[in-house]
Design a protein around this motif. Structure first.
Motif, PDB file in Angstrom:
ATOM      1  N   LEU A 146       0.480  10.185 -10.724  1.00  0.00           N
ATOM      2  CA  LEU A 146       0.141   8.897 -11.286  1.00  0.00           C
ATOM      3  C   LEU A 146       0.105   7.614 -10.258  1.00  0.00           C
ATOM      4  CD1 LEU A 146      -0.166   7.123 -13.739  1.00  0.00           C
ATOM      5  CD2 LEU A 146       2.041   6.999 -14.261  1.00  0.00           C
ATOM      6  N   SER A 147       1.287   7.748  -9.424  1.00  0.00           N
ATOM      7  CA  SER A 147       1.522   6.556  -8.587  1.00  0.00           C
ATOM      8  C   SER A 147       0.390   6.892  -7.322  1.00  0.00           C
ATOM      9  CB  SER A 147       2.797   6.818  -7.818  1.00  0.00           C
ATOM     10  OG  SER A 147       2.905   8.027  -6.957  1.00  0.00           O
ATOM     11  N   LEU A 148      -0.163   8.026  -7.024  1.00  0.00           N
ATOM     12  CA  LEU A 148      -1.148   8.153  -6.062  1.00  0.00           C
ATOM     13  C   LEU A 148      -2.528   7.777  -6.779  1.00  0.00           C
ATOM     14  CD1 LEU A 148      -1.951   9.437  -3.500  1.00  0.00           C
ATOM     15  CD2 LEU A 148      -2.333  11.683  -4.682  1.00  0.00           C
ATOM     16  N   LEU A 149      -2.576   7.855  -7.999  1.00  0.00           N
ATOM     17  CA  LEU A 149      -3.930   7.249  -8.411  1.00  0.00           C
ATOM     18  C   LEU A 149      -3.977   5.769  -8.614  1.00  0.00           C
ATOM     19  CD1 LEU A 149      -4.458   9.707 -11.541  1.00  0.00           C
ATOM     20  CD2 LEU A 149      -5.959   9.888  -9.489  1.00  0.00           C
ATOM     21  N   LEU A 150      -2.770   5.254  -9.087  1.00  0.00           N
ATOM     22  CA  LEU A 150      -2.567   3.772  -9.019  1.00  0.00           C
ATOM     23  C   LEU A 150      -2.806   3.069  -7.493  1.00  0.00           C
ATOM     24  CD1 LEU A 150       0.133   3.190 -11.796  1.00  0.00           C
ATOM     25  CD2 LEU A 150      -2.215   2.611 -11.866  1.00  0.00           C
ATOM     26  N   LEU A 151      -2.172   3.899  -6.644  1.00  0.00           N
ATOM     27  CA  LEU A 151      -2.177   3.732  -5.455  1.00  0.00           C
ATOM     28  C   LEU A 151      -3.630   3.438  -4.641  1.00  0.00           C
ATOM     29  CD1 LEU A 151       0.149   2.992  -3.136  1.00  0.00           C
ATOM     30  CD2 LEU A 151      -0.036   5.440  -2.398  1.00  0.00           C
ATOM     31  N   VAL A 152      -4.216   4.542  -4.915  1.00  0.00           N
ATOM     32  CA  VAL A 152      -5.521   4.673  -4.342  1.00  0.00           C
ATOM     33  C   VAL A 152      -6.409   3.571  -5.003  1.00  0.00           C
ATOM     34  CG1 VAL A 152      -7.825   5.954  -4.162  1.00  0.00           C
ATOM     35  CG2 VAL A 152      -5.810   7.102  -3.933  1.00  0.00           C
ATOM     36  N   GLY A 153      -6.573   3.447  -6.110  1.00  0.00           N
ATOM     37  CA  GLY A 153      -7.183   2.554  -7.063  1.00  0.00           C
ATOM     38  C   GLY A 153      -6.731   1.081  -6.783  1.00  0.00           C
ATOM     39  N   GLY A 154      -5.161   0.684  -6.386  1.00  0.00           N
ATOM     40  CA  GLY A 154      -4.831  -0.352  -5.863  1.00  0.00           C
ATOM     41  C   GLY A 154      -5.180  -0.873  -4.743  1.00  0.00           C
ATOM     42  N   ALA A 155      -5.313  -0.099  -3.649  1.00  0.00           N
ATOM     43  CA  ALA A 155      -5.514  -0.185  -2.497  1.00  0.00           C
ATOM     44  C   ALA A 155      -6.992  -0.625  -2.250  1.00  0.00           C
ATOM     45  CB  ALA A 155      -5.259   0.817  -1.373  1.00  0.00           C
ATOM     46  N   LEU A 156      -7.714   0.227  -2.975  1.00  0.00           N
ATOM     47  CA  LEU A 156      -9.389   0.012  -2.768  1.00  0.00           C
ATOM     48  C   LEU A 156      -9.775  -1.487  -3.354  1.00  0.00           C
ATOM     49  CD1 LEU A 156     -10.872   3.328  -3.423  1.00  0.00           C
ATOM     50  CD2 LEU A 156     -10.632   2.170  -1.283  1.00  0.00           C
ATOM     51  N   PHE A 157      -9.001  -1.826  -4.596  1.00  0.00           N
ATOM     52  CA  PHE A 157      -9.381  -3.004  -5.183  1.00  0.00           C
ATOM     53  C   PHE A 157      -8.998  -4.307  -4.329  1.00  0.00           C
ATOM     54  CE2 PHE A 157      -7.898  -6.535  -8.087  1.00  0.00           C
ATOM     55  CZ  PHE A 157      -9.216  -6.742  -8.664  1.00  0.00           C
TER      56      PHE A 157
ATOM     57  N   PHE B 282      -0.558  -2.667  -7.409  1.00  0.00           N
ATOM     58  CA  PHE B 282      -0.560  -1.764  -6.072  1.00  0.00           C
ATOM     59  C   PHE B 282       1.017  -1.733  -5.739  1.00  0.00           C
ATOM     60  CE2 PHE B 282      -0.617  -1.819  -1.664  1.00  0.00           C
ATOM     61  CZ  PHE B 282      -1.244  -0.355  -1.180  1.00  0.00           C
ATOM     62  N   MET B 283       1.833  -2.618  -5.336  1.00  0.00           N
ATOM     63  CA  MET B 283       2.871  -2.521  -4.905  1.00  0.00           C
ATOM     64  C   MET B 283       3.812  -1.841  -5.689  1.00  0.00           C
ATOM     65  SD  MET B 283       3.132  -3.674  -1.733  1.00  0.00           S
ATOM     66  CE  MET B 283       4.973  -3.457  -1.588  1.00  0.00           C
ATOM     67  N   ALA B 284       3.936  -1.919  -6.899  1.00  0.00           N
ATOM     68  CA  ALA B 284       4.613  -0.767  -8.063  1.00  0.00           C
ATOM     69  C   ALA B 284       4.417   0.557  -7.751  1.00  0.00           C
ATOM     70  CB  ALA B 284       4.486  -1.413  -9.477  1.00  0.00           C
ATOM     71  N   ALA B 285       3.039   0.877  -7.363  1.00  0.00           N
ATOM     72  CA  ALA B 285       2.841   2.220  -7.195  1.00  0.00           C
ATOM     73  C   ALA B 285       3.242   2.477  -5.754  1.00  0.00           C
ATOM     74  CB  ALA B 285       1.238   2.328  -7.326  1.00  0.00           C
ATOM     75  N   PHE B 286       2.848   1.545  -4.875  1.00  0.00           N
ATOM     76  CA  PHE B 286       3.275   1.798  -3.375  1.00  0.00           C
ATOM     77  C   PHE B 286       5.046   2.164  -3.299  1.00  0.00           C
ATOM     78  CE2 PHE B 286       4.368   0.338   0.782  1.00  0.00           C
ATOM     79  CZ  PHE B 286       3.474   0.965   1.634  1.00  0.00           C
ATOM     80  N   VAL B 287       5.648   1.404  -3.934  1.00  0.00           N
ATOM     81  CA  VAL B 287       7.124   1.671  -3.853  1.00  0.00           C
ATOM     82  C   VAL B 287       7.614   3.125  -4.433  1.00  0.00           C
ATOM     83  CG1 VAL B 287       9.395   0.874  -4.766  1.00  0.00           C
ATOM     84  CG2 VAL B 287       7.629  -0.886  -3.754  1.00  0.00           C
ATOM     85  N   THR B 288       6.851   3.257  -5.669  1.00  0.00           N
ATOM     86  CA  THR B 288       7.080   4.463  -6.523  1.00  0.00           C
ATOM     87  C   THR B 288       6.935   5.814  -5.439  1.00  0.00           C
ATOM     88  OG1 THR B 288       6.602   3.527  -8.363  1.00  0.00           O
ATOM     89  CG2 THR B 288       6.500   5.806  -8.493  1.00  0.00           C
ATOM     90  N   HIS B 289       5.537   5.557  -4.954  1.00  0.00           N
ATOM     91  CA  HIS B 289       5.142   6.748  -4.038  1.00  0.00           C
ATOM     92  C   HIS B 289       5.904   6.786  -2.847  1.00  0.00           C
ATOM     93  CE1 HIS B 289       1.985   9.500  -2.751  1.00  0.00           C
ATOM     94  NE2 HIS B 289       1.985   9.141  -1.847  1.00  0.00           N
ATOM     95  N   ALA B 290       6.239   5.606  -2.160  1.00  0.00           N
ATOM     96  CA  ALA B 290       7.020   5.905  -0.973  1.00  0.00           C
ATOM     97  C   ALA B 290       8.438   6.315  -1.411  1.00  0.00           C
ATOM     98  CB  ALA B 290       7.217   4.425  -0.535  1.00  0.00           C
ATOM     99  N   VAL B 291       9.162   5.981  -2.415  1.00  0.00           N
ATOM    100  CA  VAL B 291      10.347   6.676  -2.846  1.00  0.00           C
ATOM    101  C   VAL B 291      10.301   8.193  -2.779  1.00  0.00           C
ATOM    102  CG1 VAL B 291      12.196   6.840  -4.534  1.00  0.00           C
ATOM    103  CG2 VAL B 291      11.262   4.429  -3.859  1.00  0.00           C
TER     104      VAL B 291
END
Length: 457
Positions: free
Chosen positions: A123-134, A164-173
């Protein structure tokens, strides 16, 4: 049997692997953190808590917890923070695209979730990819002055950044420990881009055979370029092994070479963008930046502008000496001043740059006019001048009305400028009068000023 994207064998690039992905991930971890911080600083510089006219995200709630009074010193503060934000954002585009390419097999992996932790990661990956592109897409469109998304850029970019940062932090952790382990334990790749004549590469056998079968008979050897990408014999499979193709194509370039290509692309973008933060010859290198290339015109007014008088509906008739009057209001009443009467007041000079949210800026220009705190004194604020609401003659575009804090009004370098570089303001630079404030975003330096209201905002 036809392969589908959910099959590991569908993705055959020999470049994919945990080492390659981890290097890109660490670069983005640092770079995106800087982007987020400088973006928050830019938002604070607009003083959204000061007045509704400055607040483009009125429903931000707790997301505005960090907001503070933007300082006026040093005068180049916004020029630095926003220049870094835009230039770094453009420069990270090749790294972001390479990172997305490196992990694309995970987007199609089945089953969708093997555990709760895996589901959170997906889920974090999907939000991360979508958020980054947006975020990167809207940012690039805005700095190129070709914004096409519906709604306000400020609103979309602000809320998009938090998602994006919420997904980024989750993915980073979830992934940083793995990335650091990959970088620490995986041997650096050896070049494969200079093979011996007649051969694609000449790797020496790895001392650790791969548990997966190779394309030919017998156990497949692992080149130094891929060493550590797969577990050794008897080792459990790792989640990051999903990135390694079980049937890779012959390599044509090493991972080090691929990283060099990505890095070269970033350097090229930075080199063709950073010049918009400078004047002189360096500005001619800003081929991909907004307002890059030659300065608009020459002479005292030959420095960058973002909006022209014509584009904002300003006519020569309403800015003429006969028609234009500045209306100043405060607790002591209202005064109306012609441009000639303003010139009879004590005039001060200040050397200040202009810096815009699109990342471009000018070097210091020599402004001359009436201090804002002296105008406050005309309407009852001899001491401790308050904030001011500034209204422009412009008919189109954002920030027709803007508010400034009391610390900005009280700074002795904050002026209602009448002249720049020894000459009258040009129509495009705000004639007959404009605001210029140290370290403030360009849109708060209101042009074609018609009214100033000191006091409660």
């Amino acid at each position: 049997m036809p392969r589908s994207p959910s099959s590991p064998a569908f993705w055959r690039s020999p470049l994919r692997g945990p080492w390659f992905t981890s290097v890109l991930g660490v670069v983005l971890l640092v770079g995106i953190t800087v982007l987020f911080v400088t973006g928050l600083l830019s938002y604070a510089a607009y003083n959204p808590n000061l007045s509704a006219v400055n607040d483009k995200t009125p429903d931000k709630g707790i997301l505005g917890f960090y907001l503070f009074s933007w300082p006026t010193r040093p005068v180049w503060l916004y020029r630095l923070t926003q220049g870094v934000h835009v230039t770094l954002g453009v420069g990270l585009i090749p790294v972001l695209l390479a990172k997305l390419w490196s992990v694309v097999p995970k987007l199609f992996a089945l089953p969708p979730a093997r555990s709760l932790a895996h589901a959170l990661e997906r889920l974090s990956l999907l939000l991360l990819v979508g958020g980054a592109l947006f975020e990167f897409t809207t940012g690039v469109l805005n700095i190129q002055l070709d914004y096409v998304f519906p709604g306000s850029f400020y609103t979309l970019h602000f809320y998009g950044a938090w998602v994006f940062m919420a997904a980024f932090v989750t993915h980073a952790v979830l992934r940083v420990p793995t990335a650091l382990r990959n970088l620490r334990h995986i041997r650096r790749p050896s070049p494969l881009s200079s093979p011996e004549p007649g051969r694609l590469s000449s790797p020496e056998p790895s001392p650790r055979p791969s548990p997966r079968p190779g394309p030919g008979p017998g156990p497949a050897s692992v080149s130094p370029d891929r060493a550590g990408d797969r577990p050794g014999a008897g080792e459990p499979a790792r989640p990051e092994d999903e990135l390694v193709s079980p049937d890779p194509l012959p390599p044509t370039v090493s991972r080090r070479g691929a990283l060099g290509f990505v890095g070269g692309g970033s350097v090229l973008l930075v080199a063709t963008t950073a010049g918009h933060s400078f004047d002189g010859p360096l500005r001619d290198t800003a081929l991909l930046a907004p307002h890059g290339g030659a300065e608009p015109g020459s002479g005292p007014g030959g420095f960058q502008i973002n909006k022209t008088a014509a584009s904002r509906g300003i006519t020569a008739t309403e800015t003429s000496e006969e028609a234009w009057r500045l209306v100043v209001t405060g607790k002591g009443g209202t005064v109306r001043l012609s441009r000639a009467e303003l010139q009879e007041l004590p005039l001060r000079s200040a050397a200040l740059p202009i810096a815009c949210v699109e990342g471009w800026s000018t070097s210091d220009q020599w402004w001359r006019g009436v201090r804002l705190r002296d105008l406050a004194g005309l309407v009852g604020y001899e001491k401790d001048a308050p904030g001011v609401l500034v209204e422009s003659l412009q008919r189109h575009g954002a920030f027709r009305v803007a508010a400034l804090r009391d610390n900005q009004v009280r700074d002795p370098r904050s002026l209602l400028a009448l002249f720049v570089n020894g000459e009258d303001l040009t129509p495009d630079h705000g004639y007959p009068a404009r605001v210029i404030v140290p370290a403030a975003p360009g849109v708060l330096n209101t042009k074609w000023v018609a009214r100033m209201t000191f006091g409660d905002l």
